[in-house]
Design an enzyme around this catalytic site. Sequence first.
Site, PDB file in Angstrom:
ATOM      1  CD  GLU A 296      -4.073   9.624   2.127  1.00  0.00           C
ATOM      2  OE1 GLU A 296      -3.574   9.677   3.212  1.00  0.00           O
ATOM      3  OE2 GLU A 296      -4.425   8.641   1.424  1.00  0.00           O
TER       4      GLU A 296
ATOM      5  CG  HIS B 114      -0.550   8.729   1.306  1.00  0.00           C
ATOM      6  ND1 HIS B 114      -1.171   7.365   1.310  1.00  0.00           N
ATOM      7  CD2 HIS B 114       0.010   8.961   2.517  1.00  0.00           C
ATOM      8  CE1 HIS B 114      -1.565   7.191   2.808  1.00  0.00           C
ATOM      9  NE2 HIS B 114      -0.558   8.050   3.403  1.00  0.00           N
TER      10      HIS B 114
ATOM     11  CG  HIS C 249       2.872   6.059   5.494  1.00  0.00           C
ATOM     12  ND1 HIS C 249       2.795   5.859   6.949  1.00  0.00           N
ATOM     13  CD2 HIS C 249       1.806   6.647   4.949  1.00  0.00           C
ATOM     14  CE1 HIS C 249       1.364   6.646   7.022  1.00  0.00           C
ATOM     15  NE2 HIS C 249       1.001   7.004   5.866  1.00  0.00           N
TER      16      HIS C 249
ATOM     17  CG  HIS D  67       0.540  10.770   6.301  1.00  0.00           C
ATOM     18  ND1 HIS D  67      -0.526  10.147   5.714  1.00  0.00           N
ATOM     19  CD2 HIS D  67       0.318  12.101   5.980  1.00  0.00           C
ATOM     20  CE1 HIS D  67      -1.142  10.805   5.161  1.00  0.00           C
ATOM     21  NE2 HIS D  67      -0.974  11.993   5.255  1.00  0.00           N
TER      22      HIS D  67
ATOM     23  CB  THR E 276      -5.727   8.383   5.240  1.00  0.00           C
ATOM     24  OG1 THR E 276      -4.299   7.805   4.910  1.00  0.00           O
ATOM     25  CG2 THR E 276      -5.772   9.540   5.606  1.00  0.00           C
ATOM     26  CB  THR E 277      -4.983   2.695   5.345  1.00  0.00           C
ATOM     27  OG1 THR E 277      -4.359   2.675   6.498  1.00  0.00           O
ATOM     28  CG2 THR E 277      -4.181   3.449   4.394  1.00  0.00           C
TER      29      THR E 277
ATOM     30  CG  HIS F 162      -2.060  -0.997   1.122  1.00  0.00           C
ATOM     31  ND1 HIS F 162      -3.061  -1.245   0.317  1.00  0.00           N
ATOM     32  CD2 HIS F 162      -2.206  -2.050   1.937  1.00  0.00           C
ATOM     33  CE1 HIS F 162      -3.747  -2.134   0.322  1.00  0.00           C
ATOM     34  NE2 HIS F 162      -3.309  -2.785   1.563  1.00  0.00           N
TER      35      HIS F 162
HETATM   36 ZN    ZN Z   1      -0.528   7.949   5.186  1.00  0.00          ZN
END
Ligand code: ZN
Length: 378
Positions: free
Chosen positions: A145, A135, A133, A158, A239-240, A107
Amino acid sequence: MLNQNCRTPYIMHRLLFLVLAQLLTTGTCDTNPDPEHKEKHEGNMFVPWTYEDQDWSKDYELCNGNSQSPINIDTDETILNKKLPSITLEGYNLSETEQLDLSNDGHTVKLSLPDSMSISHGFTQKYLATQLHFHWGSGATSGSEHTVDGFQYAAEMHIVHFAAKYGHLNKAALKADGIAVLGVLFQIGAEDNKNYDHIFDKLQDIAEEGANVHIPGFDINMLLPNQLYRFFRYNGSFTTPPCFQSVTWTVFNETVQISQAQLDKLETSLKTGHGMLDSNFRHAQPLNRRTVFASFSSLTSSRRIVPKENSVKLDEDDKSVDGNHFTLGDTLAVIFGTLFGCTVLAFVIYLLKQRKRQRSNTERGQKVIYKPAATMEA
Ligand SMILES: [Zn+2]
């Protein structure tokens, strides 16, 4: 965030389902719930999810909650709170002897962080780091995001922290004040950002889902923007899936620049079991009745580059925390504006009176002129 961090290759993933579940219950995975939580979510905890189909609430009820992340930050609606303390970080300058785990979990790309790193100041409690991590988008789309005034940035990082008092990420993830995430928005600049080479140069080594490498510690401060005192703050969620609503978000106003080549590397290096790992961003969620605070009132000293139409809006962002949208500056502007208006009005009235008096005098003068004649006549 809170992605499954079990480093099982995708093909093995389903075959080793039971093994994975065992790993989760023994606390080796980021999504490991505490026993109380496991009771509630058993049955849907490990349902695979993708960014292509973001209707996650089918399997993860919380993803349909009222306080989800990310959001679009509408700067016209943010409330100024100058009492928000600046973020102070401790232990972020890691020694080279520290070994950090960099992994592709299918992911995102995730860098594990030691809990010697913390946010020591900025909240009413201490938060310990656990991982960071990213995005990102694809060649065709941007990938942040959070969006600001509808503008989506190139990518977003993040840095996830959990409240020290809860002792563990998985326990903290279930508490309203359990998690603090620092969000950094990326923009494209002309130069490579060498500070990110520690991570980006290793991406080809973790191309396959489940792969991981160890990289030496470095100064994580260098990944952050300079202005840690200018940020947006709101209460939201991971957000996951499973979208726990336990995150206090800090999204920095100042962006970090990376080069197009670096962004390309991020967007094209990693794979999942299905194909390329890209466009791993969740769409903006409804704000509902939440308030987004801003720790700053203007962008005059910010290095952030914003589209022109946005910069105008952002500069107007000057509101107070108590819901009264007029600051001292606004009040003084109104007072002086009113005084100026009254002065102009008084001056105009004065001029009109003067003119009338002059006309009257002129008329009287004309009579004076005529009087001598009359006198002579007399
Ligand atoms: Zn994140």
